[in-house]
Scaffold this active site. Sequence first.
Site, PDB file in Angstrom:
ATOM      1  N   GLU A   1      33.250  14.587   7.276  1.00  0.00           N
ATOM      2  CA  GLU A   1      33.747  14.841   5.927  1.00  0.00           C
ATOM      3  C   GLU A   1      35.254  14.771   5.723  1.00  0.00           C
ATOM      4  O   GLU A   1      35.881  15.765   5.321  1.00  0.00           O
ATOM      5  CB  GLU A   1      33.215  16.199   5.436  1.00  0.00           C
ATOM      6  CG  GLU A   1      31.708  16.189   5.317  1.00  0.00           C
ATOM      7  CD  GLU A   1      31.112  17.406   4.609  1.00  0.00           C
ATOM      8  OE1 GLU A   1      31.816  18.397   4.383  1.00  0.00           O
ATOM      9  OE2 GLU A   1      29.917  17.325   4.268  1.00  0.00           O
TER      10      GLU A   1
ATOM     11  N   GLU B   1      23.994  14.502   6.898  1.00  0.00           N
ATOM     12  CA  GLU B   1      23.855  15.897   6.459  1.00  0.00           C
ATOM     13  C   GLU B   1      23.173  15.907   5.114  1.00  0.00           C
ATOM     14  O   GLU B   1      23.667  15.335   4.143  1.00  0.00           O
ATOM     15  CB  GLU B   1      25.218  16.595   6.298  1.00  0.00           C
ATOM     16  CG  GLU B   1      25.798  17.147   7.564  1.00  0.00           C
ATOM     17  CD  GLU B   1      27.039  17.996   7.298  1.00  0.00           C
ATOM     18  OE1 GLU B   1      27.144  18.590   6.210  1.00  0.00           O
ATOM     19  OE2 GLU B   1      27.898  18.046   8.191  1.00  0.00           O
TER      20      GLU B   1
END
Length: 339
Positions: A158, A268
Amino acid sequence: MYWSLITGMALAGAVTALPRLDSRQGNGQVKYAGVNIAGFDFGCATNGNCNITAAYPPLQSLGGPDGAGQMQHFARDDGMNMLGGTLDQTNTGKYDQLVQACLATGAYCVIDIHNYARWDNQIIGQGGPSNEQFVSLWTQLASKYASQQKIVFGIMNEPHDVPDINKWADTVQAVVTAIRGVAKSQMILIPGNDWTSAQQFPTKSGPALLKVKNPDGSTDGLIFDVHKYLDSDNSGTHTECVTDNISSAFSPLADWLRANKRQAINSETGGGNTASCQKYLCQQIQFLNQNSDVYLGYIGWSAGAFDPRTYELSEVPSRNGNSWTDSSLVKACLARKAS
Ligand SMILES: *[C@@H]1O[C@H](CO)[C@@H](O)[C@H](O)[C@H]1NC(C)=O
Ligand SMILES: *[C@@H]1O[C@H](CO)[C@@H](O)[C@H](O)[C@H]1NC(C)=O
């Protein structure tokens, strides 16, 4: 997820040939499915500040929960074949125990550096750690696992608010070149900006990251890494889900991947153990399966060292003697066979 506590190992399984579906492409099932095994990442905030003592290894041998048992369960009972593990950089000896426990299941194992492209608020290659320092970390990891074909290298979890996407692509290229210097063919997961948002990828990060290549000029094994949560603010912090994000994110991304002859993995995704998340997450995963020519797999967030009594997105199975019981969301949407 927009969360400070993160470490993953993921599991994935054998491809089952299913009849081809009319309007979609692929064989009807993504190649890899699994769950993240968090814990080593605990203590690293989204600004790249890390409190190393807060890492909570999901290993009984280190005083934590039984992450090794969880992985055995996911691989054996749920037909999963890709497990993700988040890395704390100073604990690699201990982390290797988690990696070896993952490999022992027979699954693919994702090593994920969980620093949001940062260290102490500064971005790698753009004022923070140098590309050379980041390359050095990855060269060491790739060398350690060069002979393990089932290790997958997840370059960075991320990245967000990275000011210059082309400079970030240069950083990613430097890492890919270094990994390929020692590990020729293992999968490498390529992360974009915007918290690796599946929605933003085609327009924001994709154009720059398409330029990242293997030293031989190919893109073999270079898989784009995207995330997507289903709650009201896309943060992965609420127990209720409001969208499957297919029309806004996964459908346009599938078109873009096809047009560019590339693949992505949803490393995810998840939600609460609630009826709304069951509905939307199952829809999302069905869409990935129906487009398995461009979507290689999914990895749920998260099992590992989370406390299932308090963590909103827990996928931690509960153990009773030698048998494990899945959370309702894993059972309904993520597992590939009934356990
Ligand atoms: C770091 O984590 C430990 C263990 O969770 C905690 O006791 C300590 O207060 C934390 N330190 C800081 C500066 O947050
Ligand atoms: C997901 O869907 C919600 C609700 O429709 C929308 O607000 C959000 O922008 C979408 N996000 C992504 C990444 O697709």
